[in-house]
Design a protein around this motif. Structure first.
Motif, PDB file in Angstrom:
ATOM      1  N   UNK A  46       0.836  -1.205   0.000  1.00  0.00           N
ATOM      2  CA  UNK A  46       0.000   0.000   0.000  1.00  0.00           C
ATOM      3  C   UNK A  46       0.872   1.256   0.000  1.00  0.00           C
ATOM      4  N   UNK A  47       1.951   1.232   0.750  1.00  0.00           N
ATOM      5  CA  UNK A  47       2.852   2.391   0.807  1.00  0.00           C
ATOM      6  C   UNK A  47       3.434   2.694  -0.564  1.00  0.00           C
ATOM      7  N   UNK A  48       3.688   1.660  -1.333  1.00  0.00           N
ATOM      8  CA  UNK A  48       4.286   1.831  -2.660  1.00  0.00           C
ATOM      9  C   UNK A  48       3.265   2.204  -3.732  1.00  0.00           C
ATOM     10  N   UNK A  49       1.991   2.236  -3.375  1.00  0.00           N
ATOM     11  CA  UNK A  49       0.983   2.670  -4.330  1.00  0.00           C
ATOM     12  C   UNK A  49       0.282   1.571  -5.092  1.00  0.00           C
ATOM     13  N   UNK A  50       0.335   0.336  -4.591  1.00  0.00           N
ATOM     14  CA  UNK A  50      -0.408  -0.753  -5.226  1.00  0.00           C
ATOM     15  C   UNK A  50      -1.910  -0.499  -5.046  1.00  0.00           C
ATOM     16  N   UNK A  51      -2.682  -0.707  -6.108  1.00  0.00           N
ATOM     17  CA  UNK A  51      -4.141  -0.585  -6.041  1.00  0.00           C
ATOM     18  C   UNK A  51      -4.714  -1.943  -5.654  1.00  0.00           C
ATOM     19  N   UNK A  52      -5.464  -1.980  -4.571  1.00  0.00           N
ATOM     20  CA  UNK A  52      -6.058  -3.228  -4.087  1.00  0.00           C
ATOM     21  C   UNK A  52      -7.569  -3.151  -4.243  1.00  0.00           C
ATOM     22  N   UNK A  53      -8.125  -4.034  -5.055  1.00  0.00           N
ATOM     23  CA  UNK A  53      -9.575  -4.064  -5.272  1.00  0.00           C
ATOM     24  C   UNK A  53     -10.143  -5.282  -4.537  1.00  0.00           C
ATOM     25  N   UNK A  54     -10.910  -5.032  -3.483  1.00  0.00           N
ATOM     26  CA  UNK A  54     -11.500  -6.107  -2.681  1.00  0.00           C
ATOM     27  C   UNK A  54     -12.859  -6.514  -3.249  1.00  0.00           C
ATOM     28  N   UNK A  55     -13.292  -7.733  -2.917  1.00  0.00           N
ATOM     29  CA  UNK A  55     -14.554  -8.237  -3.436  1.00  0.00           C
ATOM     30  C   UNK A  55     -14.538  -8.417  -4.936  1.00  0.00           C
TER      31      UNK A  55
END
Length: 439
Positions: A116-125
């Protein structure tokens, strides 16, 4: 370049971190509605902690985990010590990084927070229902189509990406073993008022009891405030089940004739689940076009080598390194400052596919060797009492995980191939050789 990773487990997060460190855009598709990690303790051997050092995360790993000081092997009947293998600083001296024990949730959180700190986009569900290897797209259950330059399947043994890569479904098959896993507090153990258990609680060590068809593993996590216990035995889960609520009385009866100290530890377990241990046949390929799979999606292993998670994290780091090298040294110079033509895009897709094939070439022999080593350990750990068991115990009494402590040189020689190998340096050399071939 945009990389889409299916699955936010340890391997998927490691791949995301490795890609972002190379300046690659990353999106993770995670089917769970919230980010969480199950499980209990996990071992991070030196090859795994080497990747954490590369990511700059070794201090966090050591803050949340503990450096293994010793490995103890005991006889199942009476707990007699067969061998103490010193680790500690000897491991770091020989292999460059420490052997760490940590709670899986803490390990996962370290990787998640860094991603998250590095800017990864996490899409849940975001449940993936189909993958197009021709278009490099992922279809989600809600009908959304996610477009990428590269798709990585880090979605475990029940991988949906694997079916697209192989063009046929391949399901895990039982190994014949299952595992009970439990974590309990130091207070629970100390409440037993048993000197032998209190002695175990003072040690930062991995202790294994070896017996016919079974073995157990016990070690501290979270600074010794909690302890991890894994009980491995023949599988009796119902057909088709991967996880079931376990019968606590059945579990205790399974170890009724084992070391009384171990039985007292088991008595602390209030309830338990049991997991079927499965594996895959060797796959013909891990990649198709710009789609690849990693970790348990392609090479799940028995947990008898403490290498399953380490291999997945290595996979992710190698993919990031190779894609980053491709982007920096080949793709950017070719398209810098101009709008790429269709032929340039097609060429980039071809080169990306070739680099993912390099990943498979770099990783397949190493992971296969570790899967086979875990099977051999199963045979060694689960010997019936008799002449072969006595020979094993005799050899074990002189063995060690470093050259300094291994009088046989057999175990340390084997472990050096696993613990001491720098996979990132190795894949860098492979990339440079491939680069010369296309110039």
């Amino acid at each position: 370049m945009k990389v889409v990773i299916v699955g936010a487990g340890l391997g998927g997060l490691a791949c995301a971190i490795a890609c972002r460190r190379e300046g690659i855009d990353v999106e993770i598709l995670e089917r769970s509605p919230e980010i969480h990690e199950f499980g209990a303790g996990i071992q991070v051997p030196p090859n795994g902690s080497r990747i954490m050092r590369e990511f700059g995360l070794l201090p966090q790993l050591l803050e949340k985990g503990s450096q293994v000081q010793d490995v103890h092997f005991r006889r199942y009947k009476d707990g007699r010590l067969l061998r103490t293998m010193p680790c500690g600083d000897d491991i770091t001296e020989e292999y460059g990084t420490p052997w760490v024990i940590i709670h899986r949730v803490d390990y996962h959180r370290i990787l998640h927070d860094e991603a998250m700190r590095l800017g990864v986009v996490l899409r849940l569900g975001a449940e993936v229902t189909d993958i197009s290897t021709d278009e490099t797209t992922a279809l989600l259950a809600d009908g959304t189509i996610v477009v990428a330059d590269v798709i990585i399947g880090a979605d475990g043994q029940m991988s949906s990406v694997r079916a697209a890569v192989l063009e046929i479904p391949v399901s895990p098959v039982p190994t014949g073993d299952m595992a009970y896993r439990a974590v309990f507090s130091r207070e629970q153990l100390e409440g037993l008022n048993d000197d032998s258990i209190n002695e175990l609680c003072q040690k930062v060590a991995v202790t294994s009891w070896l017996g016919p068809e079974k073995h157990t593993v016990f070690y501290p996590v979270r600074g010794g405030q909690e302890f991890n216990l894994v009980l491995l035995r023949p599988d009796n889960l119902s057909s088709g089940a991967r996880k079931e609520q376990g019968d606590i009385d059945e579990m205790r009866a399974s170890y009724a004739d084992w070391d009384p100290t171990l039985q007292k530890i088991i008595s602390c377990v209030p309830s338990v689940y049991k997991w079927k241990l499965t594996h895959l046949p060797e796959l013909k390929s891990w990649t198709k076009g710009s789609v690849a799979i990693l970790g348990d999606a392609c090479h799940p292993t028995l947990p008898y080598q403490a290498q399953g998670a380490a291999m997945a994290v290595e996979d992710g780091a190698v993919i990031g390194k190779l894609l980053g090298s491709l982007q920096a040294h080949i793709l950017k110079p070719r398209i810098s400052g101009v709008k790429p033509s269709q032929s340039t895009i097609s060429s980039a897709q071809k080169l990306t596919a070739e680099v993912l094939a390099l990943y498979e070439k770099n990783r397949k022999e190493r992971t296969t060797r570790n899967v086979q080593a875990a099977v051999k350990n199963r045979q060694l750990f689960h010997m019936q009492d008799g002449i072969l068991q006595k020979i094993r115990d005799f050899v074990l009494s002189y063995a060690g995980v470093t050259r300094k402590t291994d009088w046989t040189w057999v175990l340390s020689s084997r472990q050096s191939q696993t613990y001491g190998w720098d996979v990132l340096e190795d894949c860098g050399k492979l990339f440079e050789y491939w680069k010369l071939s296309i110039e």
